[in-house]
Design a protein around this motif. Structure first.
Motif, mmCIF file in Angstrom:
data_model
loop_
_atom_site.group_PDB
_atom_site.id
_atom_site.type_symbol
_atom_site.label_atom_id
_atom_site.label_comp_id
_atom_site.label_asym_id
_atom_site.label_seq_id
_atom_site.Cartn_x
_atom_site.Cartn_y
_atom_site.Cartn_z
ATOM 1 N N LYS A 1 -0.054 -15.869 -1.558
ATOM 2 C CA LYS A 1 -0.898 -15.348 -0.698
ATOM 3 C C LYS A 1 -2.042 -16.188 -0.727
ATOM 4 O O LYS A 1 -2.645 -16.490 0.393
ATOM 5 N N GLY B 1 5.486 -11.357 4.104
ATOM 6 C CA GLY B 1 4.937 -10.177 4.388
ATOM 7 C C GLY B 1 6.448 -9.054 4.353
ATOM 8 O O GLY B 1 6.281 -7.883 4.001
ATOM 9 N N GLY C 1 6.759 -8.320 0.677
ATOM 10 C CA GLY C 1 5.906 -7.524 0.246
ATOM 11 C C GLY C 1 6.398 -6.036 0.566
ATOM 12 O O GLY C 1 6.240 -5.217 0.030
ATOM 13 N N GLY C 2 6.990 -5.835 1.942
ATOM 14 C CA GLY C 2 7.331 -4.620 2.382
ATOM 15 C C GLY C 2 8.637 -4.081 1.383
ATOM 16 O O GLY C 2 8.582 -2.995 1.344
ATOM 17 N N LYS D 1 7.084 -2.691 -1.573
ATOM 18 C CA LYS D 1 6.473 -1.559 -1.296
ATOM 19 C C LYS D 1 7.291 -0.021 -1.136
ATOM 20 O O LYS D 1 7.427 0.946 -1.624
ATOM 21 N N GLY E 1 -1.198 1.588 6.331
ATOM 22 C CA GLY E 1 -0.877 1.824 4.838
ATOM 23 C C GLY E 1 0.322 2.327 4.669
ATOM 24 O O GLY E 1 1.015 2.023 3.624
ATOM 25 N N LYS E 2 1.259 2.923 5.555
ATOM 26 C CA LYS E 2 2.507 3.269 5.199
ATOM 27 C C LYS E 2 3.507 2.325 5.106
ATOM 28 O O LYS E 2 4.446 2.129 4.796
ATOM 29 N N VAL E 3 3.268 1.321 6.344
ATOM 30 C CA VAL E 3 4.190 0.236 6.580
ATOM 31 C C VAL E 3 3.787 -0.759 5.498
ATOM 32 O O VAL E 3 4.832 -1.492 4.819
ATOM 33 N N GLY F 1 3.496 -4.468 3.685
ATOM 34 C CA GLY F 1 3.793 -5.887 4.220
ATOM 35 C C GLY F 1 2.445 -6.595 4.541
ATOM 36 O O GLY F 1 1.173 -6.396 3.957
ATOM 37 N N ASN F 2 2.339 -7.359 5.434
ATOM 38 C CA ASN F 2 1.160 -8.132 5.817
ATOM 39 C C ASN F 2 0.109 -7.248 6.319
ATOM 40 O O ASN F 2 -1.011 -7.581 6.697
ATOM 41 N N ILE G 1 -1.008 -4.798 5.241
ATOM 42 C CA ILE G 1 -2.013 -4.200 4.230
ATOM 43 C C ILE G 1 -3.496 -4.903 4.475
ATOM 44 O O ILE G 1 -4.373 -4.352 4.286
ATOM 45 N N ASP G 2 -3.372 -6.285 4.970
ATOM 46 C CA ASP G 2 -4.576 -6.789 5.224
ATOM 47 C C ASP G 2 -5.474 -6.372 6.285
ATOM 48 O O ASP G 2 -6.665 -6.215 6.335
ATOM 49 N N ASP H 1 -2.294 -2.582 -4.482
ATOM 50 C CA ASP H 1 -0.981 -2.027 -4.239
ATOM 51 C C ASP H 1 0.163 -2.877 -5.172
ATOM 52 O O ASP H 1 1.357 -2.660 -5.083
ATOM 53 N N ILE I 1 1.157 -5.586 -5.153
ATOM 54 C CA ILE I 1 2.019 -6.480 -4.716
ATOM 55 C C ILE I 1 1.149 -7.778 -4.056
ATOM 56 O O ILE I 1 1.391 -8.740 -4.670
ATOM 57 N N PHE J 1 -2.452 -7.064 -2.422
ATOM 58 C CA PHE J 1 -3.685 -6.449 -2.035
ATOM 59 C C PHE J 1 -4.475 -5.870 -3.083
ATOM 60 O O PHE J 1 -3.870 -5.018 -3.646
ATOM 61 N N ARG K 1 -3.110 7.783 -2.544
ATOM 62 C CA ARG K 1 -2.219 8.371 -2.164
ATOM 63 C C ARG K 1 -1.901 9.535 -1.867
ATOM 64 O O ARG K 1 -1.023 10.052 -1.145
#
Ligand code: HEM
Lengths: 150, 230
Positions: A46, A134, A137-138, A141, B32-34, B36-37, B39-40, B119, B121, B123, B144
């Motif tokens: 990142k 991304g 990362g998904g 999550k 928030g739910k999705v 990946g990128n 989150i930025d 997170d 991950i 962020f 959450r």
């Protein structure tokens, strides 16, 4: 012949015990360490995607994630390790041990995303890396959402 | 229809606040739910919400009549009167007022926990470094959980609006868009330019505070030569 058989038996017994011998505490420690190492690598990528892009750094970090993703981490989810303490108390949800196919799908997506990231990292294309990053990362999550306690 | 029948209820800043907040909350729940990128973007929209909430808090004191908390604060007496059917007024009725305060309250919790959340991950909230990792993890779990409360409140909010539209034949959406209601009553007063500037300045200050831009710069990374090359 007899010796060979003995050897084979011994080998089987040893591998069997080798599996059985992954202590719960170690299994939890190792998986926590593996995830933390991926956390390091994600942060590193990142920083490169957002700041000055250093192709070699990104390759190194992406390779680490790829290696861990393909290491067969499932082996660290030994039965009974839904509770216990590694470096810290485990946060895994018991469902991870029972949801077989669904966990397998998430783990598979994660592997694929990690392989893809390593592949694009090798090209040095920052935009493609950002994308693959991304997506990866998904997948982290989606596993955390379902299988890690909040 | 005669314009004399129009009574200003919601001043323009209140309406803008309302719709921007609605958009921001949708954006936050989706990003928030999705993950990946996205989150930025979650972090960026969250900062906008910091500004919106502080704006509303100030506007609840300095704004025009029906935007003021004192006008619609749901005291037990007012709620009882409303339930007996004796409440007469414009603006938020006492039950609607409860919903307003609950929404602002939960959003504030969401905002404050988000600012220090992570997170695990890629962020972390901009004020994450102010609290330890353990607290950050705790705040993340509140973040959450509390969002579910927020979603329930939003659903209730929408259900109440539908109830008013279909059962009580009172369209609450139009006044929140156009500002005025048909029929007489005291028009909203106050909330002039100075009040607006003060509210905007404090909102900007809130965004700045939430952004963490004031935190001391992290020490510059040591030059590469000081770490082993392997
Ligand atoms: C103020 C309104 C906010 C709302 C409504 C909101 C909503 C959400 C939602 C719906 C999620 C997903 C939770 C889940 O997966 O169940 C989330 C996650 C997250 N939010 Fe927010 N958020 C807000 C503000 C913020 C702010 C200001 C920040 C930081 C700048 C932030 C940081 C985070 C982080 C780091 C996560 C990921 C947590 C995880 O994956 O474990 N949020 N938020």
């Amino acid at each position: 012949m007899k010796n060979k058989l003995m050897l084979a038996l011994l080998a089987t017994a040893l591998t069997a015990t080798a599996h059985a011998q992954v202590k719960t505490e170690d299994a939890i420690k190792w998986r926590q360490s593996a995830y933390a190492t991926m956390g390091w690598s994600m942060a590193r990528i990142k920083a490169n995607v957002e700041g000055t892009y250093n192709k070699d750094e990104v390759i190194k970090a992406a390779n680490v994630i790829q290696a861990i993703a393909n290491s067969g981490m499932g082996a660290l989810y030994v039965p009974g390790s839904d509770k216990g303490k590694g470096w810290v108390d485990t946060r895994v949800k018991p469902e991870l041990f029972t949801d077989g196919a669904k966990v397998g799908k998430i783990a598979g997506d994660f592997n694929q995303a990690a392989n893809e990231l390593a592949k694009v990292a090798a090209t040095g294309d920052a935009g493609a890396v950002k994308n693959a990053f991304g997506k990866l990362g998904g997948t982290c999550k989606s596993c955390h959402d379902d299988y890690r306690n909040k | 229809m005669n314009s004399n029948n129009r009574t200003l209820v919601w001043d323009l800043p209140t309406r803008l606040f309302h719709w921007l907040l609605a958009l921001a909350v949708i954006g936050l729940v989706v990003t928030g739910k999705v993950g990946g990128n996205l989150i930025d973007w979650h972090g960026r929209i969250g900062l906008v919400v910091a500004g919106l909430i502080v704006f509303r808090l100030v506007w609840g004191v300095l704004g025009s009549t029906y935007a003021r908390f004192a006008t619609f604060f749901p005291t037990p007496g007012r709620i009882a009167a409303y339930l007996r059917g004796e409440w007469r007024g414009l603006g938020h009725n006492p039950l609607g007022a409860l919903s307003v305060f609950a929404l602002i309250g939960v959003l504030t919790v969401q905002l404050l926990t988000g600012l220090v959340a992570n997170d695990d991950i890629a962020f972390a909230g901009p004020l994450h470094d102010l609290v330890g990792r353990d607290f950050s993890n705790l705040a993340t779990s509140w973040h959450r959980l509390a969002v579910n409360v927020l979603i329930v409140l939003v659903v209730l909010h929408l259900a109440a609006i539908m109830f008013y539209a279909h059962v009580k034949k009172d369209n609450l959406v139009k006044p929140m868009v156009r500002g005025w209601k048909e029929g007489g009553g005291e028009p909203a007063r106050g909330g002039g330019l100075v009040a607006l500037l003060v509210a905007l300045a404090l909102a900007a200050a809130a965004v700045y505070a939430a952004s963490g831009a004031w935190l001391p710069e992290p020490p510059p990374p040591p030059p590469a030569v000081t770490t082993p090359a392997w």
